[in-house]
Design an enzyme around this catalytic site. Structure first.
Site, PDB file in Angstrom:
ATOM      1  CG  ASN A   7      -1.883   1.232   1.256  1.00 51.83           C
ATOM      2  OD1 ASN A   7      -1.854   2.022   0.498  1.00 51.83           O
ATOM      3  ND2 ASN A   7      -2.443   1.216   2.611  1.00 51.83           N
ATOM      4  NE  ARG A  89      -6.643   1.133   0.787  1.00 54.89           N
ATOM      5  CZ  ARG A  89      -6.502   2.156   1.746  1.00 54.89           C
ATOM      6  NH1 ARG A  89      -5.441   2.198   2.478  1.00 54.89           N
ATOM      7  NH2 ARG A  89      -7.913   2.548   2.020  1.00 54.89           N
ATOM      8  CG  HIS A 178     -13.039   3.145   4.517  1.00 58.55           C
ATOM      9  ND1 HIS A 178     -13.860   3.857   5.267  1.00 58.55           N
ATOM     10  CD2 HIS A 178     -11.776   3.271   4.729  1.00 58.55           C
ATOM     11  CE1 HIS A 178     -12.992   4.717   5.937  1.00 58.55           C
ATOM     12  NE2 HIS A 178     -11.795   4.117   5.471  1.00 58.55           N
ATOM     13  NE  ARG A 239      -9.993  11.941   5.835  1.00 58.78           N
ATOM     14  CZ  ARG A 239     -10.056  10.779   5.453  1.00 58.78           C
ATOM     15  NH1 ARG A 239     -11.087  10.233   4.973  1.00 58.78           N
ATOM     16  NH2 ARG A 239      -9.030  10.176   5.692  1.00 58.78           N
ATOM     17  CD  GLU A 382      -8.807  -1.505   4.944  1.00 58.48           C
ATOM     18  OE1 GLU A 382      -8.235  -1.065   6.016  1.00 58.48           O
ATOM     19  OE2 GLU A 382      -9.242  -0.563   4.046  1.00 58.48           O
TER      20      GLU A 382
END
Ligand code: ADP
Length: 396
Positions: A7, A89, A178, A239, A382
């Site tokens: 990733n 990823r 996600h 965020r 993941e």
């Protein structure tokens, strides 16, 4: 069969070497501060060996990954030939890359066309792809997109109510994020329950530093809270999540803020950090709540309320809910957030078992037997999901 999962971020590479199909992690770690004056490399192996390098320079991702290979060759593998595939990823696949892909030049070209939709992450993923191709020639590379799980969302849920030409010409729509995690936990729950995921309606809450909720009907995403970018929806660490877009035009006009300044405000200075003025870390704010600090209470109230609101909306969208899943850093580790959310879900018939809920990072049911909807903690993984998809594709 040994698979490497990577990733790549703009200055980082996270990696895991796994033995598949068992899913055992042989080694994992991350390289940080690539391109900076001094880099950091943290590496751990299955037998407990830990290496931390803090005095070397990694001018490029290639240099960082080469150093990782040196560490892997020091006891974990005998030769790089043992690595049979690399799973990457990729956070955004746009509208065309809707499935996990075996990489060839046409896939790289298509990923490069997605750059404008996510200039922060996607170019770094392509660097990772090219480095893997160079350092492991002949080894298949597979891309797993965070957005592909959400490509089943119907048009009425992915379109924004702005001129349609902005969708057709500029590809502005909801893509979500996600996806690999939401799909993984939903499939995992189905397995635990001994059911086919096709027979389940699930609301999956991935709550980490970035957070999103997905409505999953019969194993397919039918709506998700993140949008064109991972900014929409829930209140997150830094965020803002959902906001009246006029706030931005208002600030542009009254404060003269430009696009970059506004982007920084809503991505880096908002959410839990902006509301509390203390921290973006849920742990710190939970301590603040326990101490009665009003700024922590205010931030966590917004955070929890947004989750309840989305669960309510998705319950209506699904029509019937079999299970709610909590996952990721906060979802797995915060009994407080889970309890605060679940106690507002009485209309759905949710009844939480506070004793079962009092745990961290465990796969378990936290609802009582009389609860009309089962509530579960399912730790996400993941990397394992990417390894599984990579394994399945290269063995097809
Ligand atoms: P990401 O992968 O998006 O960076 P994670 O899923 O690892 O994020 O989640 C990180 C967040 O999880 C941290 O910001 C922290 O707020 C939260 N977290 C981790 N442990 C706990 C805990 N014990 N209690 C509450 N929150 C926690």
């Amino acid at each position: 069969m040994k698979l490497l999962v990577i990733n790549c971020g703009s200055s980082t590479v996270k990696y895991q070497l796994l033995e598949m199909p068992a899913g055992d992690v042989l080694a994992k770690g991350n390289v940080e501060r690539i391109g900076e004056e001094v880099g950091i490399l943290k590496h751990k192996t299955a037998d407990g060996k830990k290496v931390e390098i803090t005095d070397e320079v990694f001018p490029t991702h290639e240099a960082g990954l080469k150093r990782v290979f040196d560490l892997l060759l020091d006891g974990t593998i005998k030769s790089l030939d043992e690595i049979k595939a690399v799973g990457h990823r990729v956070v955004h696949g746009g509208e065309k890359l809707t499935k996990t892909c075996l990489v060839d030049q046409s896939i790289i070209d298509e990923i490069e066309r997605v750059y404008p939709l996510d200039p922060l992450h996607v170019p770094a993923h392509v660097i990772g792809l090219k480095v893997a191709q160079k350092l492991l020639p002949g080894v298949p590379n597979v891309t797993v997109f965070d957005t592909s799980f959400h490509q089943t969302i119907p048009e009425y849920a992915y379109l924004y109510a702005i001129p349609y030409s902005l969708y057709t010409d500029e590809h502005i729509r909801r893509y979500g994020a996600h996806g690999t995690s939401h799909q993984f936990v939903a499939n995992r729950l189905a397995k635990i329950l001994g059911k086919d995921v096709k027979d389940l309606n699930i609301i999956s809450c991935h709550l980490g530093s970035g957070s999103s909720i997905t409505a999953i009907q019969g194993g397919k995403s039918i709506d998700t809270s993140m949008g064109l970018t991972p900014l929409e929806g829930l209140c997150m660490g830094t965020r803002c999540g959902d906001i009246d877009p006029a706030v931005l035009t208002y600030l542009g006009r009254t404060k003269g803020m430009n696009a970059d300044e506004l982007d920084n405000l809503i991505n880096k200075k908002s959410g839990l950090l902006g509301l509390s003025g203390i921290s973006n870390d849920c742990r710190v704010l939970e301590d603040g709540v326990a101490e009665g600090k009003p700024e922590a209470i205010r931030a966590m109230n917004v955070f929890n309320y947004r989750i309840v609101k989305y669960i309510g909306a998705y319950a209506m969208v699904l029509g019937h809910v079999d299970a709610i899943i909590f996952t990721a850093g906060i979802g797995e580790n915060s009994p407080y957030v889970r309890a605060e959310v679940c106690k507002k879900l009485g209309l759905l018939g949710v009844d939480i078992d506070l004793e079962a809920n009092d745990c961290h990072g465990k796969e378990r049911k936290i609802s009582t037997d009389k609860s009309k909807v089962q509530v579960w903690i399912i730790p996400t993984n993941e990397e394992l999901a990417i390894a599984q998809q990579t394994y399945d594709l290269v063995n097809k």
